[in-house]
Structure formats: structure tokens, C-alpha cells
Scaffold this active site. Structure first.
Site, PDB file in Angstrom:
ATOM      1  N   VAL A  90      17.712   8.340  -4.177  1.00  0.00           N
ATOM      2  CA  VAL A  90      18.310   8.748  -5.460  1.00  0.00           C
ATOM      3  C   VAL A  90      19.453   9.727  -5.209  1.00  0.00           C
ATOM      4  O   VAL A  90      20.576   9.556  -5.715  1.00  0.00           O
ATOM      5  CB  VAL A  90      17.227   9.372  -6.380  1.00  0.00           C
ATOM      6  CG1 VAL A  90      17.865   9.986  -7.623  1.00  0.00           C
ATOM      7  CG2 VAL A  90      16.196   8.316  -6.766  1.00  0.00           C
ATOM      8  N   ARG A  95       0.963  -4.971  -5.033  1.00  0.00           N
ATOM      9  CA  ARG A  95       1.271  -6.199  -4.289  1.00  0.00           C
ATOM     10  C   ARG A  95       1.466  -7.271  -5.358  1.00  0.00           C
ATOM     11  O   ARG A  95       0.634  -7.393  -6.246  1.00  0.00           O
ATOM     12  CB  ARG A  95       0.133  -6.556  -3.339  1.00  0.00           C
ATOM     13  CG  ARG A  95      -0.104  -5.456  -2.303  1.00  0.00           C
ATOM     14  CD  ARG A  95      -1.047  -5.884  -1.191  1.00  0.00           C
ATOM     15  NE  ARG A  95      -1.010  -4.914  -0.111  1.00  0.00           N
ATOM     16  CZ  ARG A  95      -1.858  -3.880   0.018  1.00  0.00           C
ATOM     17  NH1 ARG A  95      -2.839  -3.729  -0.844  1.00  0.00           N
ATOM     18  NH2 ARG A  95      -1.738  -3.023   1.011  1.00  0.00           N
ATOM     19  N   GLY A 150     -10.841  12.986  21.267  1.00  0.00           N
ATOM     20  CA  GLY A 150     -11.695  12.857  22.449  1.00  0.00           C
ATOM     21  C   GLY A 150     -12.811  11.840  22.268  1.00  0.00           C
ATOM     22  O   GLY A 150     -13.957  12.072  22.689  1.00  0.00           O
ATOM     23  N   ASP A 194       2.829  -0.804  11.673  1.00  0.00           N
ATOM     24  CA  ASP A 194       2.832  -2.170  12.215  1.00  0.00           C
ATOM     25  C   ASP A 194       4.126  -2.933  11.900  1.00  0.00           C
ATOM     26  O   ASP A 194       4.114  -4.164  11.785  1.00  0.00           O
ATOM     27  CB  ASP A 194       1.602  -2.947  11.690  1.00  0.00           C
ATOM     28  CG  ASP A 194       1.585  -3.045  10.171  1.00  0.00           C
ATOM     29  OD1 ASP A 194       2.399  -2.370   9.508  1.00  0.00           O
ATOM     30  OD2 ASP A 194       0.760  -3.805   9.640  1.00  0.00           O
ATOM     31  N   ASP A 238       0.164   2.023   8.614  1.00  0.00           N
ATOM     32  CA  ASP A 238      -0.333   1.238   9.755  1.00  0.00           C
ATOM     33  C   ASP A 238       0.588   1.257  10.987  1.00  0.00           C
ATOM     34  O   ASP A 238       0.165   0.861  12.076  1.00  0.00           O
ATOM     35  CB  ASP A 238      -0.532  -0.228   9.334  1.00  0.00           C
ATOM     36  CG  ASP A 238      -1.509  -0.369   8.182  1.00  0.00           C
ATOM     37  OD1 ASP A 238      -2.351   0.522   8.012  1.00  0.00           O
ATOM     38  OD2 ASP A 238      -1.429  -1.375   7.452  1.00  0.00           O
ATOM     39  N   ARG A 271      -5.165  -2.100   9.171  1.00  0.00           N
ATOM     40  CA  ARG A 271      -5.148  -3.563   8.968  1.00  0.00           C
ATOM     41  C   ARG A 271      -5.442  -4.251  10.295  1.00  0.00           C
ATOM     42  O   ARG A 271      -6.484  -4.022  10.860  1.00  0.00           O
ATOM     43  CB  ARG A 271      -3.809  -4.011   8.381  1.00  0.00           C
ATOM     44  CG  ARG A 271      -3.882  -5.324   7.620  1.00  0.00           C
ATOM     45  CD  ARG A 271      -2.530  -5.710   7.081  1.00  0.00           C
ATOM     46  NE  ARG A 271      -2.100  -4.872   5.989  1.00  0.00           N
ATOM     47  CZ  ARG A 271      -2.447  -5.051   4.719  1.00  0.00           C
ATOM     48  NH1 ARG A 271      -3.215  -6.055   4.376  1.00  0.00           N
ATOM     49  NH2 ARG A 271      -2.019  -4.244   3.777  1.00  0.00           N
ATOM     50  N   GLY A 313       0.834  -1.206   0.000  1.00  0.00           N
ATOM     51  CA  GLY A 313       0.000   0.000   0.000  1.00  0.00           C
ATOM     52  C   GLY A 313       0.869   1.256   0.000  1.00  0.00           C
ATOM     53  O   GLY A 313       1.895   1.291   0.685  1.00  0.00           O
ATOM     54  N   THR A 335       4.482   2.390   5.580  1.00  0.00           N
ATOM     55  CA  THR A 335       3.083   1.978   5.682  1.00  0.00           C
ATOM     56  C   THR A 335       2.380   2.889   6.676  1.00  0.00           C
ATOM     57  O   THR A 335       2.966   3.251   7.705  1.00  0.00           O
ATOM     58  CB  THR A 335       2.916   0.511   6.136  1.00  0.00           C
ATOM     59  OG1 THR A 335       1.567   0.327   6.596  1.00  0.00           O
ATOM     60  CG2 THR A 335       3.852   0.109   7.259  1.00  0.00           C
ATOM     61  N   ASP A 378       5.697  -5.289   5.864  1.00  0.00           N
ATOM     62  CA  ASP A 378       6.160  -6.654   6.154  1.00  0.00           C
ATOM     63  C   ASP A 378       6.254  -7.559   4.929  1.00  0.00           C
ATOM     64  O   ASP A 378       7.238  -8.265   4.736  1.00  0.00           O
ATOM     65  CB  ASP A 378       5.170  -7.318   7.124  1.00  0.00           C
ATOM     66  CG  ASP A 378       5.580  -7.075   8.564  1.00  0.00           C
ATOM     67  OD1 ASP A 378       6.663  -6.516   8.778  1.00  0.00           O
ATOM     68  OD2 ASP A 378       4.797  -7.455   9.458  1.00  0.00           O
ATOM     69  N   ALA A 425      15.437  10.712  -1.337  1.00  0.00           N
ATOM     70  CA  ALA A 425      16.653  10.570  -0.513  1.00  0.00           C
ATOM     71  C   ALA A 425      17.541   9.452  -1.060  1.00  0.00           C
ATOM     72  O   ALA A 425      18.772   9.601  -1.114  1.00  0.00           O
ATOM     73  CB  ALA A 425      16.259  10.279   0.937  1.00  0.00           C
TER      74      ALA A 425
END
Ligand code: F6P
Length: 319
Positions: free
Chosen positions: A24, A72, A185, A129, A127, A171, A11, A125, A103, A22
Site C-alpha cells: 500500500v 482458498r 534438541g 515450501d 511452510d 504440509r 493459509g 506461507t 503455490d 509495504a
């Protein structure tokens, strides 16, 4: 190394362009040629590789998305795909690759490293994660987008005395949800890492209503899902009119925040330093604001703790 490649995979995430830039610029500064590999690992399989110059990455640092496109790639999970990718590298003289992704992308990078093409991964990502790194490129921008969206929802919830059930991405991880929930809140935050029940959510709404509050925000992480059903049950159980909103892919776009641009620039630069020393099968990341690197397999086996303390704070101060 004389020639390296860079690709984005999985993604997209705001800040990927800053990381490509950076890589390149750092590569060229070290006297290397840098090529862009298009649409993730598909570009390696199909030979979709083009030279990148200093000017190819001008005017991109502030743009979301990825100039190299992303995908992907199922074929890369199989030996045939990996061999095609290796052949492309040999044909183009690519001696090392920087892989920007999550991952799944790092697994591909490890497989390709094991076949003689050293790869260095950069966590990209929304996420957050990736266990070996406290921070992943795109996370801050995505959270800020989610926060802005929830603020807008709050206006309309308040006007109608409603409950807004907002589903955010992530995810299977609740990092975006817990931080957005605190920042906005939220009355209750539902994440996959923490057990919850609809009765608990409704009790909290009822208790909060007794203190004089008439509108509510419930943040739901996508790993929990069912935000439409949750909204219906809240309405049935509490009598508070409820609406569900799934924020979706809007969270993946937009101009990267300063945090994402800086992290991307540092990580991109450092990944090239590793490749220039001939090091592959590594992932670079951030721990306590320092850049670190790990063996990919080790990085993939690590576990990231959830922000339980932050969740507890949110629970105690939102009523
Ligand atoms: O990994 C980033 C992410 O946006 C997740 O939060 C989400 O689950 C997934 O990607 C969505 O993937 P796709 O863009 O393929 O629908």
C-alpha cells in the site's frame, strides 16, 4: 499503472500484514491508488474490493493474521471464476494485483495474468515450501512458536520421565520440523523427505537412555502424521511413557518476528516496483539475501532441496 490491488490467499502467515502495508505504502508513494481485495480470490469474484489509504495500514506491522482476510477459492480454478475476477478488475479499474500466498495462489495469479491482469506473487506461507525463494513470510515466526511450545513440553516430559511426540505443521515439507528439532534438541526428527522406521526411532531412544537420559522429544512433521500412533508404538516398544501433542494452528498466529517483518516489507516493496514497470506473471523471492523475481510458471516448476546436512547434524548430535 494507476490502480493496483492486493490480496492474501491460502493459509494465513505472520507477516502478511507487513507485506500488505509495504504494498500500500509503496504503491501510494508511486502515485498509484491501491485497493484491498478481501478473502483471497473470492473478493475478486464477488467484487469485495475497498480502497486502502496510507492510514488503512497503520498499526498493523506487528500483528499476525491478515487484515484482508484470506481463503482458498475453488471457483478460481475454473474459467467462469477467472472471467468474473477479470470483470471485477475492469469495473474497479484494477490494472495489476499483488498476490500474497503459496503455490496454489501463484497458479491463480498466473491464470489471471494470462487473461490480461498482470499479477505479482509474494511467497507467504509458514511452510517455506516455495522453491524459487529460500524464505517465505511467516516461516520464522512459526518456527519460533513451535520452538517455544516444544520447550514447554520439555519441562513436563522431564518431570515425568516421558517421551513427547510433537507434530508440527509444514504440509508435505519438513522444514519446520527439522529446524525445530535442531533448536529443541530432539532425539529424533521424522520428516516426509527422509525414510524412517519406528524401530530406528525406538533404538535411538534406547541407546540414548543408556547414556543416562530419561526424557525424549520426537518431532514429527505433519506430512508424516500419525503422531498419536507413533507415541503408542514408542511406549509399547521402549517402555517409556509417551504423549503426543499436535501443535496445529497456533503456529500460524502471533506477532511476526523481525525476520518476517523485514522480508515482508522488502518483498512487498519490490512487487510494486515490478507492477509499476508493467511487469506481471512474476513471483518475487529471496535468494542469498537478495531479492529476485521469476516467471510464475518457471517458479512453480522449480524444486527446493531439503536441508539434508542440517538433518544429519541433528542426528549426530542428539543422543
Ligand atoms: O500451508 C500452511 C498450513 O498451515 C500447512 O502447514 C497446513 O498443512 C495447512 O496450512 C492447514 O490448512 P488449514 O488451515 O486449511 O487447515
Amino acid at each position: 499503472m494507476n490502480k493496483i490491488g492486493v490480496l492474501t490467499s491460502g493459509g494465513d502467515a505472520p507477516g502478511m500484514n507487513a507485506a500488505i502495508r509495504a504494498v500500500v505504502r509503496a504503491g501510494i508513494s508511486k502515485g498509484m491508488e491501491v485497493v484491498g481485495i478481501y478473502r483471497g480470490y473470492n473478493g475478486l469474484i464477488n467484487g469485495d474490493v475497498k480502497p486502502l489509504t496510507v492510514r488503512s495500514v497503520s498499526d498493523v506491522i506487528h500483528h499476525g493474521g491478515t487484515l484482508l482476510y484470506t481463503a482458498r477459492c475453488k471457483e478460481f480454478r475454473f474459467e467462469e471464476g477467472l472471467q468474473k475476477a477479470k470483470k471485477t478488475c475492469i469495473e474497479h479499474g484494477i490494472e495489476g494485483i499483488v498476490v500474497i500466498g503459496g503455490d496454489g495462489s501463484f497458479r491463480g495469479a498466473a491464470d489471471l495474468s494470462a487473461r490480461g491482469i498482470p499479477c505479482v506473487g509474494i511467497p507467504g506461507t509458514i511452510d517455506n515450501d516455495i522453491s524459487m525463494s529460500e524464505y517465505t513470510i511467516g516461516y520464522d515466526t512459526a518456527m519460533n512458536t513451535a520452538m517455544e511450545m516444544v520447550d514447554k513440553l520439555r519441562d513436563t516430559s522431564q518431570s515425568h520421565d516421558r517421551c513427547s511426540v510433537v507434530e508440527v505443521m509444514g504440509r508435505n515439507a519438513g522444514y519446520i520440523a527439522v529446524n525445530t528439532g535442531v533448536a529443541c534438541g530432539a532425539t529424533y526428527i521424522i520428516v516426509p523427505e527422509i525414510p524412517w522406521s519406528i524401530d530406528e526411532v525406538c533404538d535411538k531412544i534406547k541407546r540414548t537412555r543408556e547414556t543416562g537420559k530419561h526424557h525424549f522429544i520426537i518431532v514429527v512433521s505433519e506430512g508424516v502424521g500419525n503422531s498419536g500412533e507413533i507415541a503408542k508404538q514408542i511406549e509399547r516398544n521402549t517402555g517409556v511413557e509417551s504423549r503426543a501433542t499436535i501443535l496445529g494452528h497456533v503456529q500460524r498466529g502471533g506477532s511476526p518476528t523481525i525476520r518476517d517483518r523485514v522480508a515482508a516489507s522488502e518483498l512487498g516493496y519490490y512487487a510494486v516496483q515490478l507492477l509499476s514497470k508493467g511487469k506481471g506473471n512474476r513471483v518475487v523471492g529471496l535468494q542469498k539475501n537478495q531479492i529476485v523475481d521469476y516467471d510464475i510458471q518457471e517458479a512453480l516448476s522449480m524444486k527446493k532441496p531439503f536441508e539434508f546436512d542440517l538433518y544429519k547434524i541433528a542426528d549426530e548430535i542428539s543422543f
